[in-house]
Design an enzyme around this catalytic site. Structure first.
Site, PDB file in Angstrom:
ATOM      1  N   CYS A 244     -10.904  -9.804   4.999  1.00 13.69           N
ATOM      2  CA  CYS A 244     -11.917  -9.897   3.943  1.00 13.69           C
ATOM      3  C   CYS A 244     -12.773 -11.160   4.131  1.00 13.69           C
ATOM      4  O   CYS A 244     -13.553 -11.231   5.055  1.00 13.69           O
ATOM      5  CB  CYS A 244     -11.257  -9.817   2.572  1.00 13.69           C
TER       6      CYS A 244
ATOM      7  N   HIS B 254      -7.700  -5.190   2.654  1.00 11.62           N
ATOM      8  CA  HIS B 254      -6.498  -6.028   2.568  1.00 11.62           C
ATOM      9  C   HIS B 254      -5.260  -5.276   3.066  1.00 11.62           C
ATOM     10  O   HIS B 254      -4.696  -4.480   2.317  1.00 11.62           O
ATOM     11  CB  HIS B 254      -6.274  -6.477   1.119  1.00 11.62           C
TER      12      HIS B 254
ATOM     13  N   GLU C 169      -2.372  -6.474   3.482  1.00 14.01           N
ATOM     14  CA  GLU C 169      -1.138  -7.066   2.952  1.00 14.01           C
ATOM     15  C   GLU C 169      -0.675  -6.421   1.652  1.00 14.01           C
ATOM     16  O   GLU C 169       0.465  -6.591   1.250  1.00 14.01           O
ATOM     17  CB  GLU C 169      -1.309  -8.585   2.779  1.00 14.01           C
TER      18      GLU C 169
HETATM   19  N1  LIG Z   1     -11.251 -10.616  -1.166  1.00 15.76           N
HETATM   20  C1  LIG Z   1     -12.077 -11.408  -0.544  1.00 15.76           C
HETATM   21  O1  LIG Z   1     -11.724 -12.098   0.409  1.00 15.76           O
HETATM   22  C2  LIG Z   1     -13.489 -11.447  -1.076  1.00 15.76           C
HETATM   23  C3  LIG Z   1     -14.420 -12.234  -0.210  1.00 15.76           C
HETATM   24  C4  LIG Z   1     -15.757 -12.471  -0.880  1.00 15.76           C
HETATM   25  N2  LIG Z   1     -15.569 -13.317  -2.048  1.00 15.76           N
HETATM   26  C5  LIG Z   1     -16.371 -11.123  -1.274  1.00 15.76           C
HETATM   27  O2  LIG Z   1     -16.543 -10.869  -2.435  1.00 15.76           O
HETATM   28  O3  LIG Z   1     -16.694 -10.341  -0.417  1.00 15.76           O
END
Ligand SMILES: NC(=O)CC[C@H](N)C(=O)O
Ligand SMILES: Nc1ncnc2c1ncn2[C@@H]1O[C@H](COP(=O)(O)OP(=O)(O)OP(=O)(O)O)[C@@H](O)[C@H]1O
Ligand SMILES: O=c1[nH]c(=O)c2[nH+]cn([C@@H]3O[C@H](COP(=O)(O)O)[C@@H](O)[C@H]3O)c2[nH]1
Ligand SMILES: [Mg+2]
Length: 544
Positions: A98, A191, A193
């Site tokens: 992310c 994600h 995880e």
């Molecule tokens: N979950 C995250 O790592 C979000 C990354 C960043 N803040 C976004 O909104 O894309």
């Protein structure tokens, strides 16, 4: 506790990094960073979570691979946390998750922009394979044409960084997964995880095993042997070690390892602070001596503790008094042991054993700095700053469930391994208001009945922690046709994995009925029982 270094012995492998390949996880403040750590460990690979501000030149080990976590920030924010660019010069594989993906792109000539729609929840990633570029396919090896994942982002990659190719896309994100085959850099917008990403564990293990080629040797079996060797190397042949042992799973497992390493040069001390549960000191002594062969000295300091708690009602003051008294008692005992040892011509006590766990270490390294103090958690060694003893913390790399697994490997009784945690300040923070011997006795008896009924109902293992608290109020009741005006017992039971958040446990009504009846009938001074139905947050597990 922020110092990650353990005592060093030249020429001996006393360092965890020399025994296991290490994945470095850099934390940009995501809520899920510790989950990445859990998943990598589940793949049998050792890893450490460090703040994203970690300078690569200051790292005292060379990682086999690096994972960059998610973050609440956007890479284009003025105060966005930045990775040390030297990460990309280490010559080891890097996986960005992310924000981590966005940070990789940002550093390699890509562009990240806010997207018109925030994406939060499930998504399907279509995997783009490249027949002539097998390395780029490694991350999704063994996964079909598409996979269900979990997303939580507002920004996305709008221009690909140089030299990268797309290895996955979704309906709304054309660059949901990217790879650079020569640099072995990968980025994923979702994600892996969290359990909602169906192949998340597989993807992370593809990265650590398939791409980084880490040895998968992190298991509790191998840990015990290596840890015993490490302790022997550190302590040497003469020095002796003391340890505060409460009967809780952490200090028991730590004590067992220490005992296996150095035998009777280890001195376990249990402090009876006057606020332990019913028969607790006797039971713990029995269990440790008879079942584990550990010589445990019980020091009765109950009068000293209760004396100092007299008239004190403020929860934080109670905690401080108990924490400080623990240290005094402990130092006194260590000094006495030193004298005895000297008279016997034995070595000096040089080390203090502590049962610190990895979550304690993680909490103290957050790059955002310490969070607000909700409660001062007492920890014997945590407060011994000016002590001359050096710390040995065999569990400082482990999570609670790993400690329990270790307990099994060490053949420690199931009952002990699955014991609910019990706080150092004990019943003093469960007797609300002033702590007197009479009040502690009421709380102790009610707690004993409550836990016995939980066990009898076969619920002990389903519940993460349960206890009875004595409330400092009186209410009217009627008993044997007489008016009563007595105290209230509150029953608490929670389910949780990390104790950071918790749900109240839905206790079966029949069991509650029996508990309430028994407590009111058997415990003098109580005429009312209530069941606590608050979750954490906004409540906490303990009432004080
Ligand atoms: N979950 C995250 O790592 C979000 C990354 C960043 N803040 C976004 O909104 O894309
Ligand atoms: N009554 C006690 N006597 C000696 N040491 C204690 C006592 N209570 C707590 N400690 C020390 O404080 C440490 C922190 O307590 P904590 O409750 O977090 O861990 P634990 O008791 O080992 O395990 P658990 O979290 O399962 O209760 C213990 O590991 C132990 O070293
Ligand atoms: O050793 C300890 N010393 C303390 O001072 C202390 N305070 C709370 N706890 C335990 O920590 C977990 C979370 O509790 P709270 O939700 O009340 O903060 C629960 O498991 C609590 O029992 C303590 N443990
Ligand atoms: Mg405890």
């Amino acid at each position: 506790m922020t110092d990650l270094q353990q005592p060093q012995v030249p020429g001996v492998a006393t360092e965890v990094h020399s025994m296991y390949d290490t994945i470095l996880i850099l934390d940009f403040g995501s809520q899920y960073s510790h989950l990445i750590t859990r998943r990598v460990r589940e793949a049998g690979v050792y890893c450490e979570l460090l703040p994203c501000t970690q300078k690569i030149d200051d790292l005292h080990f060379k990682p086999t691979g690096v994972i960059l976590s998610g973050s609440p920030y956007s890479v284009y924010d003025k105060d966005a946390p930045r990775v040390d660019p030297k990460v990309f010069e280490l010559g080891v594989p890097v996986l960005g998750i992310c924000y981590g993906l966005q940070e990789i792109a940002w550093n390699h000539g890509g562009r990240v922009d806010p997207h018109d729609k925030r994406e939060y929840g499930h998504a399907i990633v279509q995997i783009d394979r490249h027949e002539s570029h097998p390395t780029a396919n490694l991350l999704f090896e063994g996964i079909g044409a598409e996979t269900k994942v979990w997303m939580s982002h507002g920004d996305q990659l709008s221009v690909m960084p140089e030299g990268f190719r797309v290895i996955g896309h979704t309906a709304t994100a054309p660059y949901a997964a990217i790879a650079h085959e020569e640099k072995l850099m990968f980025g994923i917008q979702f994600h892996p995880e969290v359990t909602h990403s169906e192949q998340g564990v597989k993807i992370l293990s593809n990265f650590v095993l398939g791409v980084c080629k880490c040895r998968s040797n992190w298991s509790m079996d191998s840990f015990v042997e290596k840890e015993i060797e490490r302790i022997r190397a550190i302590v040497g042949t003469d020095a002796e070690v003391v340890g505060a042992v409460s009967g809780g799973v952490d200090s028991t497992v730590a004590a067992k390892i220490m005992h296996s390493a150095i035998g009777d040069r280890f001195h376990a001390i249990l402090v009876d602070n006057g606020v332990m549960r019913l028969n607790e000191c006797e039971t713990v002594k029995e269990q440790l001596s008879n079942k584990l062969g550990i010589n445990l000295k019980v020091v009765d300091a109950s009068e000293e503790f209760l004396g100092r708690l007299k008239g004190v009602t403020d929860p934080e003051r109670k905690r401080k008094i108990i924490g400080n008294t623990f240290i005094e008692v402990f130092e006194r005992e260590a000094a006495a042991l030193d004298k005895e040892n000297e008279a016997k011509g034995r070595g000096k006590i040089e080390y203090l054993l502590q049962g610190t766990l990895y979550p304690d270490v993680i909490e103290s390294i957050s790059f955002k700095g310490p969070s607000a103090t909700i409660k001062t958690h007492h920890n014997v060694g945590g407060l011994l700053e000016d002590m001359r003893l050096k710390l040995i913390e065999p569990l400082r790399e482990l999570f609670k469930d790993e400690v329990r697994a270790l307990g099994k490997v060490l053949d420690i009784d199931e009952e002990l391994v699955w014991r609910h945690p019990f706080p150092g300040p004990g019943l003093a923070i469960r007797v609300l208001g002033e702590v007197t011997k009479a009040q502690v006795d009421i709380c102790r008896q009610a707690d004993h009945i409550y836990l016995s009924e939980i066990r009898a109902a076969g619920l002990y293992r389903k519940i993460s922690q349960a206890y009875a608290a004595l409330l400092p109020i009186r209410s009217v009741g009627v008993m044997g046709d007489q008016r009563t005006y007595e105290q209230v017992i509150a029953l608490r039971a929670v389910e949780t994995t990390d104790f950071m958040t918790a749900d109240w446990f839905p206790m079966p009504v029949e069991v509650l009925k029996r508990m309430s009846q028994r407590i009111i009938n058997e415990v003098r001074g109580v005429n009312r029982v209530v069941y606590d139905v608050s979750s954490k947050p906004p409540s906490t597990i303990e009432w004080e």
